[in-house]
Design a protein around this motif. Structure first.
Motif, PDB file in Angstrom:
ATOM      1  N   ASP A   9       0.839  -1.187   0.000  1.00  0.00           N
ATOM      2  CA  ASP A   9       0.000   0.000   0.000  1.00  0.00           C
ATOM      3  C   ASP A   9       0.884   1.251   0.000  1.00  0.00           C
ATOM      4  O   ASP A   9       1.943   1.286   0.627  1.00  0.00           O
ATOM      5  CB  ASP A   9      -0.899  -0.009   1.244  1.00  0.00           C
ATOM      6  CG  ASP A   9      -1.977   1.069   1.199  1.00  0.00           C
ATOM      7  OD1 ASP A   9      -3.106   0.743   0.816  1.00  0.00           O
ATOM      8  OD2 ASP A   9      -1.658   2.224   1.560  1.00  0.00           O
ATOM      9  N   VAL A  10       0.432   2.289  -0.699  1.00  0.00           N
ATOM     10  CA  VAL A  10       1.218   3.514  -0.815  1.00  0.00           C
ATOM     11  C   VAL A  10       1.502   4.135   0.549  1.00  0.00           C
ATOM     12  O   VAL A  10       2.530   4.816   0.736  1.00  0.00           O
ATOM     13  CB  VAL A  10       0.509   4.521  -1.750  1.00  0.00           C
ATOM     14  CG1 VAL A  10      -0.812   4.992  -1.143  1.00  0.00           C
ATOM     15  CG2 VAL A  10       1.408   5.698  -2.076  1.00  0.00           C
ATOM     16  N   SER A  11       0.665   3.908   1.526  1.00  0.00           N
ATOM     17  CA  SER A  11       0.849   4.499   2.854  1.00  0.00           C
ATOM     18  C   SER A  11       2.056   3.920   3.594  1.00  0.00           C
ATOM     19  O   SER A  11       2.536   4.521   4.571  1.00  0.00           O
ATOM     20  CB  SER A  11      -0.421   4.319   3.695  1.00  0.00           C
ATOM     21  OG  SER A  11      -0.722   2.952   3.869  1.00  0.00           O
ATOM     22  N   PHE A  12       2.561   2.771   3.136  1.00  0.00           N
ATOM     23  CA  PHE A  12       3.738   2.180   3.785  1.00  0.00           C
ATOM     24  C   PHE A  12       5.006   2.966   3.463  1.00  0.00           C
ATOM     25  O   PHE A  12       6.001   2.872   4.198  1.00  0.00           O
ATOM     26  CB  PHE A  12       3.907   0.720   3.345  1.00  0.00           C
ATOM     27  CG  PHE A  12       5.079   0.015   3.987  1.00  0.00           C
ATOM     28  CD1 PHE A  12       5.087  -0.254   5.340  1.00  0.00           C
ATOM     29  CD2 PHE A  12       6.179  -0.359   3.221  1.00  0.00           C
ATOM     30  CE1 PHE A  12       6.177  -0.899   5.934  1.00  0.00           C
ATOM     31  CE2 PHE A  12       7.269  -1.000   3.802  1.00  0.00           C
ATOM     32  CZ  PHE A  12       7.261  -1.275   5.164  1.00  0.00           C
ATOM     33  N   ALA A  13       4.983   3.771   2.420  1.00  0.00           N
ATOM     34  CA  ALA A  13       6.187   4.462   1.942  1.00  0.00           C
ATOM     35  C   ALA A  13       6.787   5.405   2.982  1.00  0.00           C
ATOM     36  O   ALA A  13       7.993   5.668   2.948  1.00  0.00           O
ATOM     37  CB  ALA A  13       5.875   5.228   0.659  1.00  0.00           C
ATOM     38  N   ARG A  14       5.994   5.911   3.903  1.00  0.00           N
ATOM     39  CA  ARG A  14       6.541   6.807   4.928  1.00  0.00           C
ATOM     40  C   ARG A  14       7.305   6.039   5.995  1.00  0.00           C
ATOM     41  O   ARG A  14       8.094   6.615   6.758  1.00  0.00           O
ATOM     42  CB  ARG A  14       5.435   7.641   5.571  1.00  0.00           C
ATOM     43  CG  ARG A  14       4.491   6.891   6.469  1.00  0.00           C
ATOM     44  CD  ARG A  14       3.406   7.783   7.048  1.00  0.00           C
ATOM     45  NE  ARG A  14       3.935   8.853   7.888  1.00  0.00           N
ATOM     46  CZ  ARG A  14       3.206   9.530   8.765  1.00  0.00           C
ATOM     47  NH1 ARG A  14       1.913   9.265   8.883  1.00  0.00           N
ATOM     48  NH2 ARG A  14       3.743  10.462   9.502  1.00  0.00           N
ATOM     49  N   TYR A  15       7.089   4.731   6.069  1.00  0.00           N
ATOM     50  CA  TYR A  15       7.705   3.904   7.095  1.00  0.00           C
ATOM     51  C   TYR A  15       8.868   3.038   6.589  1.00  0.00           C
ATOM     52  O   TYR A  15       9.746   2.668   7.369  1.00  0.00           O
ATOM     53  CB  TYR A  15       6.662   2.984   7.719  1.00  0.00           C
ATOM     54  CG  TYR A  15       5.474   3.709   8.284  1.00  0.00           C
ATOM     55  CD1 TYR A  15       5.615   4.572   9.373  1.00  0.00           C
ATOM     56  CD2 TYR A  15       4.202   3.540   7.750  1.00  0.00           C
ATOM     57  CE1 TYR A  15       4.519   5.245   9.912  1.00  0.00           C
ATOM     58  CE2 TYR A  15       3.099   4.202   8.282  1.00  0.00           C
ATOM     59  CZ  TYR A  15       3.267   5.054   9.357  1.00  0.00           C
ATOM     60  OH  TYR A  15       2.181   5.718   9.883  1.00  0.00           O
ATOM     61  N   GLY A  16       8.842   2.689   5.314  1.00  0.00           N
ATOM     62  CA  GLY A  16       9.867   1.806   4.782  1.00  0.00           C
ATOM     63  C   GLY A  16       9.578   1.432   3.349  1.00  0.00           C
ATOM     64  O   GLY A  16       8.753   2.058   2.685  1.00  0.00           O
ATOM     65  N   HIS A  17      10.268   0.404   2.867  1.00  0.00           N
ATOM     66  CA  HIS A  17      10.004  -0.057   1.509  1.00  0.00           C
ATOM     67  C   HIS A  17      10.333  -1.545   1.402  1.00  0.00           C
ATOM     68  O   HIS A  17      11.052  -2.102   2.231  1.00  0.00           O
ATOM     69  CB  HIS A  17      10.800   0.748   0.473  1.00  0.00           C
ATOM     70  CG  HIS A  17      12.247   0.371   0.382  1.00  0.00           C
ATOM     71  ND1 HIS A  17      13.187   0.814   1.281  1.00  0.00           N
ATOM     72  CD2 HIS A  17      12.912  -0.409  -0.506  1.00  0.00           C
ATOM     73  CE1 HIS A  17      14.374   0.334   0.952  1.00  0.00           C
ATOM     74  NE2 HIS A  17      14.242  -0.422  -0.109  1.00  0.00           N
ATOM     75  N   VAL A  18       9.773  -2.182   0.376  1.00  0.00           N
ATOM     76  CA  VAL A  18       9.992  -3.606   0.130  1.00  0.00           C
ATOM     77  C   VAL A  18      11.288  -3.775  -0.651  1.00  0.00           C
ATOM     78  O   VAL A  18      11.519  -3.099  -1.657  1.00  0.00           O
ATOM     79  CB  VAL A  18       8.811  -4.217  -0.638  1.00  0.00           C
ATOM     80  CG1 VAL A  18       9.085  -5.691  -0.959  1.00  0.00           C
ATOM     81  CG2 VAL A  18       7.519  -4.081   0.173  1.00  0.00           C
ATOM     82  N   ILE A  19      12.149  -4.680  -0.185  1.00  0.00           N
ATOM     83  CA  ILE A  19      13.416  -5.000  -0.847  1.00  0.00           C
ATOM     84  C   ILE A  19      13.202  -6.226  -1.720  1.00  0.00           C
ATOM     85  O   ILE A  19      12.724  -7.259  -1.251  1.00  0.00           O
ATOM     86  CB  ILE A  19      14.518  -5.275   0.193  1.00  0.00           C
ATOM     87  CG1 ILE A  19      14.786  -4.016   1.027  1.00  0.00           C
ATOM     88  CG2 ILE A  19      15.799  -5.756  -0.487  1.00  0.00           C
ATOM     89  CD1 ILE A  19      15.724  -4.242   2.195  1.00  0.00           C
ATOM     90  N   THR A  20      13.557  -6.112  -2.985  1.00  0.00           N
ATOM     91  CA  THR A  20      13.292  -7.215  -3.919  1.00  0.00           C
ATOM     92  C   THR A  20      14.557  -7.829  -4.515  1.00  0.00           C
ATOM     93  O   THR A  20      14.463  -8.810  -5.261  1.00  0.00           O
ATOM     94  CB  THR A  20      12.396  -6.732  -5.070  1.00  0.00           C
ATOM     95  OG1 THR A  20      13.035  -5.639  -5.746  1.00  0.00           O
ATOM     96  CG2 THR A  20      11.035  -6.278  -4.559  1.00  0.00           C
ATOM     97  N   ASP A  21      15.734  -7.275  -4.201  1.00  0.00           N
ATOM     98  CA  ASP A  21      16.952  -7.745  -4.864  1.00  0.00           C
ATOM     99  C   ASP A  21      17.873  -8.556  -3.949  1.00  0.00           C
ATOM    100  O   ASP A  21      19.047  -8.741  -4.264  1.00  0.00           O
ATOM    101  CB  ASP A  21      17.721  -6.562  -5.466  1.00  0.00           C
ATOM    102  CG  ASP A  21      18.180  -5.556  -4.423  1.00  0.00           C
ATOM    103  OD1 ASP A  21      17.689  -5.625  -3.285  1.00  0.00           O
ATOM    104  OD2 ASP A  21      19.033  -4.715  -4.758  1.00  0.00           O
ATOM    105  N   ILE A  22      17.364  -9.038  -2.816  1.00  0.00           N
ATOM    106  CA  ILE A  22      18.136  -9.909  -1.936  1.00  0.00           C
ATOM    107  C   ILE A  22      17.341 -11.189  -1.704  1.00  0.00           C
ATOM    108  O   ILE A  22      16.231 -11.153  -1.177  1.00  0.00           O
ATOM    109  CB  ILE A  22      18.448  -9.218  -0.588  1.00  0.00           C
ATOM    110  CG1 ILE A  22      19.281  -7.949  -0.816  1.00  0.00           C
ATOM    111  CG2 ILE A  22      19.204 -10.182   0.336  1.00  0.00           C
ATOM    112  CD1 ILE A  22      19.632  -7.204   0.457  1.00  0.00           C
ATOM    113  N   ASP A  23      17.907 -12.316  -2.096  1.00  0.00           N
ATOM    114  CA  ASP A  23      17.238 -13.612  -1.982  1.00  0.00           C
ATOM    115  C   ASP A  23      17.439 -14.159  -0.562  1.00  0.00           C
ATOM    116  O   ASP A  23      18.571 -14.432  -0.154  1.00  0.00           O
ATOM    117  CB  ASP A  23      17.815 -14.589  -3.007  1.00  0.00           C
ATOM    118  CG  ASP A  23      17.083 -15.927  -3.015  1.00  0.00           C
ATOM    119  OD1 ASP A  23      16.180 -16.131  -2.169  1.00  0.00           O
ATOM    120  OD2 ASP A  23      17.424 -16.783  -3.862  1.00  0.00           O
TER     121      ASP A  23
END
Length: 206
Positions: A9-23
């Motif tokens: 959800d866009v509201s999460f952007a103020r708290y953090g972000h999803v990391i997609t490049d670490i397995d």
């Protein structure tokens, strides 16, 4: 009732972000193998079996710009807010199981170091998701989604959350320092020994 949003959800952007490049597939499997899920909540800052994995160097390089780090875990059963903490650095979490995080903003802490729990937002972090939680984000123990409990990897700069070397009671923010690189505001109902009871409002529950 506290609304549970998704970390996408866009509201999460103020708290953090999803990391997609670490397995973190191997890391999650090792957590399931070597870490218990108690009936309450347990946190271990540093686990050698997790830090021996190849992802350790990737976290240290990509996540923390070559700063020394530690990889530990927070597991258990929980449905309550109980407190909020923050660090002077981002925290990386790997959701080994589905879990919910209750999050707030350091900017909403008032001048007397109190915090209104009505400003908390809740986010579902699905199993397998890796997130960065920003330094200014208030957080505490995750909440479980099902009765099996939750398992969460916690990556932080080395020595974070270890015991302090001296007492901190000089007032203002200093009184919140509960461990190395950990500032904590507790809810009075949680009865956290030695913590500053500065959360106003309900001790939120999922």
């Amino acid at each position: 009732m506290l609304e549970i949003k998704k970390v996408t959800d866009v509201s999460f952007a103020r708290y953090g972000h999803v990391i997609t490049d670490i397995d973190c597939t191997e890391l999650a499997a090792k957590v399931k193998e070597v870490t218990p899920v108690p009936e309450d909540v347990t946190y271990v800052p540093s686990v050698p079996e997790l830090e021996a994995l190849s992802v350790f160097e990737e976290f240290q390089t990509k996540g923390y710009g070559e700063l020394p780090i530690q990889i530990g875990y927070c597991n258990g059963h929980n449905k309550l807010l109980n407190g909020v903490e923050y660090h002077r650095s981002s925290e990386i979490n790997v959701a080994v199981t589905d879990l919910v995080l209750m999050l707030g903003s350091q900017q909403d802490i008032e001048a007397d170091m109190t915090y209104d729990s009505a400003k908390i937002e809740a986010f579902l972090v699905p199993a397998g998701t890796v997130i960065e939680v920003y330094a200014t984000t208030l957080h505490y123990a995750p909440c479980h989604v099902d009765e099996a409990g939750f398992q969460c990897v916690v990556v932080l700069p080395k020595d974070t959350n270890l015991p302090l070397d001296e007492a901190h009671d000089r007032g203002d923010e200093d009184r919140l320092l509960a461990a190395k690189n950990k500032w904590l505001i507790a809810h009075p109902d949680a009865h956290i020994e030695g913590a500053f009871n500065g959360i106003k409002g309900e001790n939120l529950s999922l």
